[in-house]
Design an enzyme around this catalytic site. Structure first.
Site, PDB file in Angstrom:
ATOM      1  N   SER A   1      -9.580   0.594   8.992  1.00  0.00           N
ATOM      2  CA  SER A   1      -9.494   1.956   9.515  1.00  0.00           C
ATOM      3  C   SER A   1     -10.885   2.563   9.536  1.00  0.00           C
ATOM      4  O   SER A   1     -11.772   2.156   8.766  1.00  0.00           O
ATOM      5  CB  SER A   1      -8.580   2.796   8.618  1.00  0.00           C
TER       6      SER A   1
ATOM      7  N   TYR B   1      -8.400   5.322  -0.610  1.00  0.00           N
ATOM      8  CA  TYR B   1      -8.026   4.718   0.676  1.00  0.00           C
ATOM      9  C   TYR B   1      -9.248   4.108   1.352  1.00  0.00           C
ATOM     10  O   TYR B   1      -9.199   2.974   1.849  1.00  0.00           O
ATOM     11  CB  TYR B   1      -7.390   5.780   1.571  1.00  0.00           C
TER      12      TYR B   1
END
Length: 310
Positions: free
Chosen positions: A158, A184
């Site tokens: 991502s 994350y």
């Protein structure tokens, strides 16, 4: 630079990318294929004739998705199987039950912006699920991929990787206050470094990988976001459908040339540019995610952590 001979880009769908590809007599595993872009990744691979296993936590949902994919593609070789990436025992059980060669491993599952959670081993949950679970799965399936002769690993990362490199001295926030965004981001950096290092270490086994940024897609992944933040992001940034979001995974799995020295991070069906800061909220890959020293360190650290979970 994008290969202008390839007609695929940000608006391409997974089924458009797979058109003309023959995957009969090929096998694939797609994690997190019970929802979102995982479904459309599995559907495209099945449409090309691959035998596809949906590796999911919720097998009832996985069975329904598998039935839908079988109906929409006419491919009966689609099934669901249980795996919980937060549970190393579950991952090892899945891998040990695998029979025959494995040609494609799509590490699609992931979690995002969780409140602080830890596995029984004490591992922070983003790192445990997004990286260590997939690392253990690839290790367990390594013999099957080696026997395939030319296997590929697709690792979903991502643009969130920009928020954190690998926290070498505090992987699990044992010292610093927990921050879900940093947790994350670290896990998404780990996804790229894993693909980079797997390609280096497993070159002689005919296994190569790359990471992908699917794009801005609003799925169940963002369920832990502040609703106001989510609304603002949807207004600010261009989004993709889940069918478009699956396209880059399918492109790398079936069309990209992978191996040492080839791009380790794709977006919009093309290699991403190396940038100092993410462009437009989604584009580019930062140098820390392509650092071979960090990739080597992470691999060894991951092996040590998994050895402790036996």
């Amino acid at each position: 630079m994008p290969d202008l001979r390839e007609p695929f880009g940000a608006e391409s769908t997974a089924l458009e990318v797979i058109d003309g590809i023959d995957l009969h007599h090929r096998t694939a595993v797609v994690t997190g294929a019970g929802s979102g872009i995982g479904i459309e990744t599995a559907r495209a691979l099945a449409a090309a004739g691959a035998a596809v296993t949906l590796a999911v936590r919720d097998v009832a949902t996985g069975d329904r998705v598998a039935a839908d994919i079988r109906a929409s593609t006419g491919n009966d070789a689609v099934r669901a199987a249980f795996v919980d990436l937060a549970d190393v025992g579950s991952v090892r059980s899945f891998a040990s039950s695998w029979s025959g060669p494995l040609h494609l491993l799509v590490n699609n599952a992931g979690v995002m912006d969780l409140p602080e959670q830890r596995t029984p081993e004490g591992w922070e949950m983003h790192f445990a699920v997004n990286h260590l679970g997939h690392f253990a799965l690839a290790q367990g399936l390594h013999p099957a991929m080696r026997s395939a002769g030319g296997a590929k690993i697709v690792s979903l990362s991502s643009s969130g990787h920009a928020s954190s490199g690998i926290r070498f001295d505090d992987l699990f926030f044992d010292r610093d206050p927990y921050d879900p965004g940093l947790a994350y981001g670290q896990s998404k950096t780990a996804n790229v470094l894993f693909a980079l290092e797997a390609t280096r270490r497993w070159e002689d086994d005919g296994i190569a990988g790359s990471a992908v940024m699917p794009g801005g897609i609003w799925t169940n992944l963002q369920r832990h976001w502040d609703p106001a933040v989510l609304i603002g992001m949807k207004r600010r940034y261009r989004t993709k459908t889940v069918q478009q979001g699956a396209a880059t995974s399918v492109y790398v799995a079936t069309r990209a040339e992978l191996g040492p020295g080839t791009p380790a991070y794709y977006e919009d069906c093309h290699p991403a540019k190396v940038v100092a800061a993410i462009q437009g909220g989604v584009h580019g890959v930062l140098p820390h995610a392509l650092d071979p020293v960090a990739a080597d360190w992470l691999w060894d650290a991951s092996e040590r952590l998994l050895a402790q979970s036996r």
